[in-house]
Write a protein that holds these residues in place. Sequence first.
Motif: not given
Lengths: 353, 389, 352
Positions: A87, A236-240, A256, A338, A343-344, B70, B75, B77-78, B80
């Motif tokens: 990151l 980079h993307r994140i999930d719940t 994604i 991470s 998750q991310q 959350d 969800h 999206k990036p 950081f």
Amino acid sequence: MSRDVAIVATAQRPMETHTLLTSVELLAPTLIGVLERAGIERSEVGFWCHGSCDYMSGQPFSFISAVDAIGAWPPIVESHVEGDGALALYEAWVKIQTGECDTAVVFANGKTTAGTIDRVMTLQLDPYTVAPLWPGATALAALQARACLDAGGAVTEAAMAEVAAASISAGLANPNVGWGVAATADELLDRPYANAPLRAHDCGLPVDGAVAVVLAAGDAARSLCERPAWIRGIDHRIDTQRLGARSLTESASTAIAARHAGVLGDRIDVAELYAPYSHQLLLLLTALGLDPERTSINPSGGALCANPQMAAGLVRFAEAADRVLAGTADRAVAHSTSGPCLQQNLVALLEGE
Amino acid sequence: MAERCAVIGVGQTHHTACRADVSIAGLVREAVDRALESAGMGIADIDAIVIGKAPDMLEGIAMPELWLADALAAHGKPLFRVHTAGSVGGSTAIVAAQHVMGGVHERVLTIGFEKQSDGNTMWALSVPIPFGMPVHAGAGGYFSPIVRTYIARYDVPLHIGAMVAVKDRANALKNPYAHLHDEGLTLEKAMESPMLWDPIRFVETCPSSDGAIALVLTDEATADAHVADTGRSVAWIHATAMRSEPTIFAGREQVSPVAGEMCAADLWRKGGITNPAEEIDAVEMYVPFSWFEPMWLENLGFAPKGDGWRWVEDGVTEMTGSLPVNASGGVLSSNPIGASGMLRFGEAAMQVMGIAGEHQISDVRKAVGHAYGGGSQFFAMWLLGRDKP
Amino acid sequence: MSGGTIDYQRTDDGSFTAPLVLSYPYARTVGNTLARFFTSLRDRRIEGTRGSDGRVYVPPAEFDPLTGDACTEWVVVGETGTITSWAWQGEPQPDQPLDTPFAWALIRLDGADVEMLHAVHAASPDAVTTGGRVTVRWSDAPEGGINDIVCFDLIADERQSDGEPRSASGPHSGGASHSGGASHSGGASDSDGDDVVRLRQPIEVAYEWSAGPAATAHLEGLLEGRLVGRRCTSCAQVYFPPRNGVCPRCAAPLGDEVEVGPAGTITTFCVVNVPFLGQHVKIPYVAAQIVLDGADVSMQHLIQECEAEDVRIGMRVEPVWRPRDDWGPSLENIEYFRPTGDDDVATIRATS
């Protein structure tokens, strides 16, 4: 209108199953090494960016001592992410896009064995309703593994064992790892469970390590390196984080990120993917559209045989870049993750010219 | 080469010792919702989120931004996380701005927060390292000797720190979000305030706060559309700068660290500022102990070395003075550590945007936000303007 | 081994290590949504919130993860549910819900759509199945936290429970049956005078701190009452303590060992008047930056045997050591510094 940015040099400190060195002692020679390989002086570096985790080291502001490894005089342009060095690489890539600098050194060290990492990572969880139960990171990964096994797709215990066997074997051949006892998948399947359905070899071995890479833009990259590993796309993307709120049998955020990084569809020669658990590698392959028959997956051994957390993602970038730099691969994917259960996710496409 | 970037929305919480009414998610969303409203946007309009906060031991959550995904509808999206010690709020805003300036995203939400009341600030910031010599003097014990050096070096009268405290707390009375609302604080009363770490008095010391701030940063097209649609003002980012130096080394200058001087010099150069004191209309600088105001005036190149304290005494930095400093009340009046740097950056934006309400300085064309952290070793600054750069 | 106030170890190569424990009883304010959830748990009722897509979240979502809107619709769900995935905890760890082997599970409570994580008591992993039915085991001593559900128990048949709360019974009754580690976490929504609902979460994590091989000579020196610094191989400045064996300014290795002190000069100081948890010295006390003779950086230590108002920048000081039997590998072997009575070093530049 984006600038071409490449990885022009990498340096890894051979990992150790437990180090007594301090972060600075791990990093200082690694930074000197990467500068030598890049052929630049400390004073020529436009930006320094690093990743680490206070809770992993047990000290607030633990990253501040890492600055002592740089020789930050005269004062430098420097930043830090609370997370994997991969990151930090992203932040450096963004900064180069602004035109503020042409070169960056990105580094990370992971003293994963300083504490009980499985317990420490519990502190990442919802502080009100999940962390007070103290589930370890491996238990959560095991939940995900079971969901994958129940779904009856590519993830089977046999497939997981194949992943682990390949990791052990590649790790033995990797000069930065070099330990392990080779075993066949069948032999591994005979071993007892750790957190069923995960066995010990399905879980990334916590180790200590340090890594650094040098980024350079455009002509700076070409002047430093014969065959830069160009970052053609990175995202980079994140999930719940809530495990019950997303499908655990896929990695949506990886897919994604892969799409935005331009990874999907074309020929990939090598992929270095940060899968701290064997079943997660299989999920990542699906999300990235990678076929192990056509792409060399984790030739370094990946993170199963050696998982220096906070550095392991950047190690994937270094390993992928090394192969492009050496000319043994033209197109490579590097990935970092991470948070619990993938998750991310950060995905990058590297290409040699 | 960089894209233009503007601050189009600012939102913050009511900072206080303990926000007993909210969870951490609720605290963060209070700031975020106000920032989005200020920007005329919904959370779905945001492309990326950049969060900064100080050591995770403050709340006992490792990388809380992961769990907060959350609450931020992040969800897909990036998201950081930046951590650069006390300067983090500032460096986070800079990293967020770079996402726009680098052409990576068009609408970035950036957040700084801390919920210090859930834990114990002094404990969290000074876990003793084995084999060291624990002096248990905390941050105040670290910075106070540096203040003593400043006083000795320039023969500074001993009421200067108290003057700054009175000013900042009086300013805070005009800031409904500030933590400390110290009615009736006079210079006389301030001089009677007990010494905590002599020469720093209790009244000259920042509080420990729960709080959050959020900014919405966008590209030029979005900012222009926002201005056209709403008639509201935005704050254009003219320049950003960051510098770091090691904590301890032989010959290190701590009163006016070179990293701070270079950070400011870089900012002035990039922003085309040749006479900061004359060209800047409002400053929000990171002053957690009041004596740092005269010290930073010198360090940032506003006042000549040794004159910072005279400017304080002459009222230059009052809201009515020629270089108002910390009209918001500053860190001295609210200090949620992870947010404090961004509060300076955000308050500077509010001054340029004309939305600072009662603590608005008139006709602010250019404003500066400043943050520092660690052992006075990490510096982050931005220069904002009413007009496009 | 123990030395002074430090518990430390020596490794095979001579490095010094010591345990480092972070332990704090966090007390979180939870906001209205979770307050309602925890209050209901204490009353043996489970409520969740409905999100924008119609899904019911238990534990409740404070904000809808898709739209970000605050969730306001509450739904009471059942005390029984279905396991949708699980994992075996063969060796329970400190602070976990049960102290005999158990299963972690994602459980979809009847009436909820989003699974919650909790523990399922089972005699062996063979008894646990995806799709298995479970029911809440309530704590007899609820505290208003997620651990008011002690765990879930397997139910033999497929039918829904009749909704009657099952009290904790059998060999694993009650809440806090833990081995080792910190006390039972997650709970205590007791009010504290002004009706603040706080969730107590004591957190203890332990580490091994390594001083690193570069510090060995320095620490061995301290064990013998010697003050050993090191000289940078590039700029020749002497560092005491010689942290990490690297010069922070040059990034060059620190080389020659140099004995410094014992006397030194105060470059600056403050008078500490703030009581602090764990403080041993009576306030007010002087904390000073001292440059030991021969060193080029200052170190922080205490000044005693002197009135605070008599301490000066430039003052010459010398160490007062603790009794030798109390010595460990630490600067704490020096109890404090005291004035030597020599003339101040007036020319020392007042940098810290």
